[in-house]
Scaffold this motif. Structure first.
Motif, PDB file in Angstrom:
ATOM      1  N   LEU A 171       0.814  -1.217   0.000  1.00  0.00           N
ATOM      2  CA  LEU A 171       0.000   0.000   0.000  1.00  0.00           C
ATOM      3  C   LEU A 171       0.844   1.261   0.000  1.00  0.00           C
ATOM      4  N   GLN A 187       1.118   3.226  -3.083  1.00  0.00           N
ATOM      5  CA  GLN A 187       0.001   4.075  -3.493  1.00  0.00           C
ATOM      6  C   GLN A 187      -0.165   5.298  -2.611  1.00  0.00           C
ATOM      7  N   VAL A 213      -1.190   5.331   5.699  1.00  0.00           N
ATOM      8  CA  VAL A 213      -1.448   3.926   6.043  1.00  0.00           C
ATOM      9  C   VAL A 213      -1.678   3.786   7.536  1.00  0.00           C
ATOM     10  N   PRO A 240      -7.580   7.188  -1.395  1.00  0.00           N
ATOM     11  CA  PRO A 240      -7.323   5.768  -1.671  1.00  0.00           C
ATOM     12  C   PRO A 240      -8.396   5.171  -2.574  1.00  0.00           C
ATOM     13  N   SER A 241      -8.000   4.189  -3.351  1.00  0.00           N
ATOM     14  CA  SER A 241      -8.957   3.473  -4.189  1.00  0.00           C
ATOM     15  C   SER A 241      -9.777   2.517  -3.338  1.00  0.00           C
ATOM     16  N   SER A 256     -10.025  -0.669  -3.731  1.00  0.00           N
ATOM     17  CA  SER A 256      -9.228  -1.864  -3.442  1.00  0.00           C
ATOM     18  C   SER A 256      -8.236  -1.602  -2.313  1.00  0.00           C
ATOM     19  N   ALA A 257      -7.668  -0.387  -2.265  1.00  0.00           N
ATOM     20  CA  ALA A 257      -6.735  -0.047  -1.195  1.00  0.00           C
ATOM     21  C   ALA A 257      -7.441  -0.045   0.155  1.00  0.00           C
TER      22      ALA A 257
END
Length: 301
Positions: free
Chosen positions: A30, A33, A39, A205-206, A208-209
């Motif tokens: 992660l 990204q 995070v 964030p996407s 999926s993230a």
């Protein structure tokens, strides 16, 4: 055929290390990204919600005046410092290298207990401590071409985690461990929000993230719960060495996900750390055996 307590505890410890390794691999992935401060923030929020629900379910809430004591604050500080440095290291180094350095943590705790708490350690465990840190130096390779300063951050994180563990032992029994975990998780999320700014700020964030962050938060809780169950199920001397299986998982995920292949120095240093740690656990068991026998004899009187 039912498992023996030590075998059950060993399997639970191995499962905990697998959970932490997946979490670390997801976290490193992660950081491609978003910065590691973000995070920390998002993972902390997900974990905080889950832990908060457990705290409410188990009625573990206590007034802040009871919880905010020096050992709890030291534990939170150690966790924050260790987390920041660990994430900075795995963002810039192979996962297995950082994980190998972190495996020196039990030896660091023993050393800190001697220096801070005045505990007595025999010459054999002193040799184990020295050998373990020699293994770390083999991995870090100070003075060699290609030496990376982020390896030093990983080594410093070991000191913070040792402080965390020592402080945890000093926390009063009336303070629920789950509540301490919640406070630590919230604090890490808040610090992540601050650290995120100089590291580049917020990146949306996407989906999926966000999903991966949620999985990482769940696996963190699974890992911590498995450690508790493992230590309750079996003898510490039998269960604790299985924490080193995390290094095998880190090598596997590092190769499969990031294409990192450990070199000879990494394998040698890791082997020295693991062997010295296992020997230290063995000496701890030998040292405590007479104490346990004396306690049993007194109980029989």
């Amino acid at each position: 055929m039912p498992f023996s307590p030590n075998l059950r505890g060993s399997l639970l410890m191995a499962l905990a290390m697998a959970s932490f390794s997946v979490t670390d691999a997801l976290t490193k992935f992660l950081t491609l990204q978003m910065n590691f401060g973000e995070v920390m923030l998002l993972r902390g929020l997900f974990a905080g919600v889950l832990i908060g629900l457990l705290v409410l379910h188990r009625r573990a809430l206590r007034p802040l005046r009871v919880v905010v004591v020096a050992p709890v604050l030291m534990r939170i500080g150690g966790e924050i410092g260790g987390t920041i440095l660990f994430l900075a290291a795995i963002t810039n180094l192979p996962l297995a290298n950082v994980t190998a350095i972190i495996q020196a943590q039990p030896l660091a705790v023993t050393l800190a207990a001697v220096l801070i708490l005045g505990e007595r350690v025999g010459w054999r465990r002193w040799l184990a401590i020295a050998a373990g840190f020699a293994g770390v130096l083999i991995i870090v390779r100070p003075g060699v071409d290609g030496f990376n300063q982020y390896a030093v951050l990983a080594l410093i994180s070991v000191a913070f985690y040792a402080l965390r563990d020592l402080a945890t032992k000093q926390i009063p029994a009336e303070i629920p461990a789950l509540l301490v975990t919640l406070l630590t998780t919230v604090a890490i999320a808040m610090v992540g929000a601050v650290v995120m700014v100089p590291l580049g700020g917020w990146v949306t964030p996407s989906g999926s993230a966000l999903g991966l962050l949620a999985v990482a938060a769940v696996l963190m809780l699974v890992g911590y719960q498995c450690i508790i169950l493992a230590l309750r199920a079996g003898d510490i001397s039998a269960v604790a060495p299985f924490r080193y299986t995390q290094l095998l998982w880190a090598m596997l995920f590092g190769y499969l996900v990031f294409g990192d292949s450990p070199d000879g120095a990494m394998v040698l240093g890791s082997s020295v750390i693991v062997l010295s740690g296992i020997y230290a656990f063995h000496r701890e068991r030998v040292r405590n055996r007479p104490l346990a026998s004396t306690a049993s004899a007194q109980d029989a009187l």
